[in-house]
Design a protein around this motif. Structure first.
Motif, mmCIF file in Angstrom:
data_model
loop_
_atom_site.group_PDB
_atom_site.id
_atom_site.type_symbol
_atom_site.label_atom_id
_atom_site.label_comp_id
_atom_site.label_asym_id
_atom_site.label_seq_id
_atom_site.Cartn_x
_atom_site.Cartn_y
_atom_site.Cartn_z
ATOM 1 N N HIS A 67 0.844 -1.204 0.000
ATOM 2 C CA HIS A 67 0.000 0.000 0.000
ATOM 3 C C HIS A 67 0.874 1.247 0.000
ATOM 4 O O HIS A 67 1.503 1.560 1.008
ATOM 5 C CB HIS A 67 -0.930 -0.020 1.223
ATOM 6 N N HIS A 76 -4.622 6.569 -5.598
ATOM 7 C CA HIS A 76 -6.068 6.720 -5.386
ATOM 8 C C HIS A 76 -6.849 6.705 -6.702
ATOM 9 O O HIS A 76 -6.304 6.994 -7.765
ATOM 10 C CB HIS A 76 -6.352 8.054 -4.688
ATOM 11 N N GLU A 119 -5.717 1.925 -4.994
ATOM 12 C CA GLU A 119 -6.587 2.001 -3.825
ATOM 13 C C GLU A 119 -7.889 2.598 -4.325
ATOM 14 O O GLU A 119 -8.018 3.811 -4.496
ATOM 15 C CB GLU A 119 -5.975 2.868 -2.716
ATOM 16 N N SER A 138 -11.201 1.010 -0.221
ATOM 17 C CA SER A 138 -11.223 1.826 0.993
ATOM 18 C C SER A 138 -12.453 2.705 1.040
ATOM 19 O O SER A 138 -12.951 3.152 0.009
ATOM 20 C CB SER A 138 -10.017 2.778 1.030
ATOM 21 N N HIS A 190 -13.491 6.339 2.028
ATOM 22 C CA HIS A 190 -12.906 7.664 2.296
ATOM 23 C C HIS A 190 -13.989 8.727 2.402
ATOM 24 O O HIS A 190 -13.683 9.915 2.500
ATOM 25 C CB HIS A 190 -11.939 8.066 1.180
ATOM 26 N N HIS A 221 -7.658 0.049 5.821
ATOM 27 C CA HIS A 221 -8.100 0.744 7.049
ATOM 28 C C HIS A 221 -9.600 0.547 7.285
ATOM 29 O O HIS A 221 -10.391 1.470 7.158
ATOM 30 C CB HIS A 221 -7.691 2.224 7.046
ATOM 31 N N ARG A 232 -3.341 6.079 12.033
ATOM 32 C CA ARG A 232 -4.455 5.138 11.864
ATOM 33 C C ARG A 232 -4.329 3.881 12.736
ATOM 34 O O ARG A 232 -5.171 3.608 13.556
ATOM 35 C CB ARG A 232 -4.553 4.712 10.395
ATOM 36 N N ASP A 290 0.874 2.603 3.641
ATOM 37 C CA ASP A 290 0.106 3.715 3.080
ATOM 38 C C ASP A 290 1.033 4.916 2.891
ATOM 39 O O ASP A 290 0.629 6.063 3.101
ATOM 40 C CB ASP A 290 -1.059 4.065 4.025
HETATM 41 ZN ZN LIG Z 1 -6.900 5.285 2.178
#
Ligand SMILES: [Zn+2]
Ligand SMILES: [Zn+2]
Length: 588
Positions: A357, A389, A428, A453, A455, A483, A521, A544
């Motif tokens: 990640h 992303h 992601e 994910s 978000h 996450h 996180r 991440d």
């Molecule tokens: Zn994320």
């Protein structure tokens, strides 16, 4: 209401009971229940919907179960609303300032109408606290300092914030001549995600060395205030508000002290019980013959013949136990395994073969793909996944299909230039509000690895959020749920979600869950990783990283994985590349 909210209500209720001077057993029952609920992987709301018996939850009796049901049904705790009519909630904060406590907080409120920490500060500055019992000028000044520490502490308890401060302090003390050993004990050594204060233990070669270590400690540049300083014990407050205690001792009892001050309290209580069963007793000075009953009140140093004290290893051995790694010392069943010689071999940083990640300048990362790739090679990784992303996160410059195609042209080039590592082409991908994914199926199929994910839309109800995530992980191309709770340590509780249901869906679909190693996180938390492990899920520990430096954040993830008893078999990115590929292919 999420578990975190339920727990907070119970905790507040306990605070108010304490200010009211209620029975301490009752107060403790509420606090225990709050902690259990906070750590519970099942959502209480979902349990209530299923008609489950809440008294099956440890520490939850009939009275608290009824209150939980009322909260789930109405969104509030009626008794809390009632009590808070009488006592303002701000008084519970005043109570938390060191040197105040429930009785003084109550007095300050009744006598001086102080109902917030801000008010307390104003009153102390104006010298008005003198009206309270036992408050002289000096004590008012202390309270002002403590208010400052309280404020800093409320915000700054994350272990990732503390590491960069404590590591150099320890290094400085280790550099003192005659400092034979310096270790951090406490929850910091157990690597809990948040830390209250720090306990340091040092072995000095002789008295001169002890004095030199103490001098280096109280004179350390980051020290804001020296709270006390003696031959064997000193304590300071650092500029970031953290209190640090140092104990200087002889090598003889170091192991016993390290064991004692590392905790957890529950682990130590269980250890002492095991000692008693063997006709021994364990103190911070050592393991001694006899049960120590005759030594009650006498110096613990002198009671009974010493059996072991120099190292933790010896003490565990004399108790008939395997050495227990600090991260496991939480009394979660580790001692039963240690007695049978069946403790797991916990995963270490050296076991990791890749990072699955990370982001590059193609979205919101700071380093180019080539820079990230070289950094991963330097870290000895065999493989890496680039996971920028998707377009829904417009502020990050997230990629749509067309931009992804252009990224792949660059990847072709960079891969050709860097043969030392295998690049997994990933993304992601945002989980949209309805649980669909923010990339076309055609591209999802082409990717080597698909992370998903949440978000956005954190405020959905438990049912909607759970259904949304279950739908996302049920997409046949999805590999890792990132996450999974969305929490930000010290800033944002996770969204309401039934993790058990999500885990079931991950299990059914061959999807791994992430332990996001970012210091903000640490999501999943240790407790939730335990639940994932018990559900038989693979865990991916991902940094991440949005920069080269953040690739080094992996250790914090490893720490939490160890707290959850993960071995290299449980961790996706500790597996060899061919195994990872098989996992990603889901048997296709
Ligand atoms: Zn994320
Ligand atoms: Zn990310």
């Amino acid at each position: 209401m999420s578990n975190a909210e339920l727990a907070r209500h119970l905790e507040l209720f306990a605070d108010l009971l304490e200010i009211e001077g209620e029975n301490r057993f009752k107060i403790r029952a509420y606090r225990n229940a709050a902690r259990t609920i906070y750590d519970l992987p099942e959502q209480v709301e979902a349990m209530v919907a299923d008609g489950a018996d809440l008294t099956q939850i440890p520490s939850v009796g009939k009275e608290i179960a009824e209150k939980l049901e009322a909260m789930v049904a109405t969104g509030e705790l009626p008794q809390l609303s009632e009590l808070s009519q009488k006592i303002p909630l701000g008084v519970t904060e005043v109570m938390r300032v060191k040197g105040m406590g429930p009785k003084l907080a109550e007095a300050a409120w009744r006598e001086l109408a102080i109902d917030s920490v801000d008010e307390l500060e104003r009153a102390a500055k104006a010298g008005k606290l003198g009206a309270l019992p036992g408050f002289g000028e000096k004590r008012q000044a202390t309270i002002l300092k403590n208010i400052e520490a309280y404020r800093k502490n409320v915000e700054r308890l994350r272990i990732g914030d503390i590491d960069p401060v404590i590591a150099p302090l320890v290094a400085a003390l280790r550099a003192v001549e005659g400092a034979e050993r310096v270790e951090v004990a406490g929850s910091y050594r157990r690597r809990r995600e948040t830390v209250g204060d720090i306990d340091l233990l040092a072995i000095a070669a002789d008295d001169a060395a002890a004095a030199a270590i103490t001098a280096a400690f109280v004179g350390y540049p980051e020290v804001d205030e020296v709270l006390g300083s003696g031959d064997t014990r000193s304590s300071v407050r650092l500029r970031n508000g953290l209190e640090v205690d140092l104990r200087v001792m002889e090598a003889e009892s170091f192991g016993a002290a390290l064991l004692y001050f590392t905790g957890s309290k529950a682990h130590n209580v269980a250890l002492r019980q095991i000692a008693l069963e063997r006709g021994l007793h364990l103190t911070e000075y050592g393991l001694f013959e006899g049960t120590g009953a005759e030594g009650e009140g006498a110096s613990p140093k002198s009671s009974g013949k010493l059996v072991a004290s120099r190292t933790e290893e010896e003490i565990y051995e004399k108790l008939g136990l395997q050495y227990v790694e600090p991260e496991m010392r939480e009394d979660r069943g580790e001692l039963a395994l240690a007695a049978k010689g069946q403790l797991p071999t916990l995963v270490t940083l050296a076991d990791l073969r890749g990072d699955l990640h990370m982001h590059s300048t193609w979205s919101d990362g700071k380093a180019s793909v080539a820079e990230m790739m070289r950094a991963c090679i330097e870290r000895g990784y065999e493989y890496m996944a680039l996971t920028d992303h998707s377009k829904a996160l417009a502020m990050t410059g997230g990629l749509d299909e067309e931009k992804l195609a252009r990224q792949w042209e660059e990847l072709d080039r960079v891969v050709a230039e860097n043969p030392g590592i295998t690049l997994l082409r990933g993304m992601e991908v945002d989980i949209l509000k309805d649980g669909s994914l923010d990339l076309s199926d055609e591209w999802l199929e082409r990717l080597d690895i698909v992370l998903v994910s949440v978000h956005s839309h954190f405020g959905l109800s438990l049912e909607e959020q759970t259904a949304r995530i279950v739908k996302a992980v049920s997409h046949p191309e999805v590999n890792v749920l990132c996450h999974p709770t969305g929490r930000i340590l010290g800033a944002r509780e996770g969204y309401a979600v039934d993790l058990q249901e999500v885990f079931d869906a991950c299990h059914a679909n061959g999807v791994a869950v992430e332990l996001n190693a970012s210091y903000m996180r640490l999501d999943l938390s240790d407790v939730n990783v335990i639940a994932a492990r018990k559900r038989g899920l693979m865990v991916s520990i991902g940094t991440d990283a949005h920069s080269v430096k953040e690739l080094d954040g992996m250790q914090l993830g490893i720490d939490q994985a160890r707290r959850a008893w993960l071995t290299p078999e449980h961790v996706l990115n500790a597996r060899p590349l061919d195994e990872v590929r098989r996992f990603l292919a889901k048997g296709r």
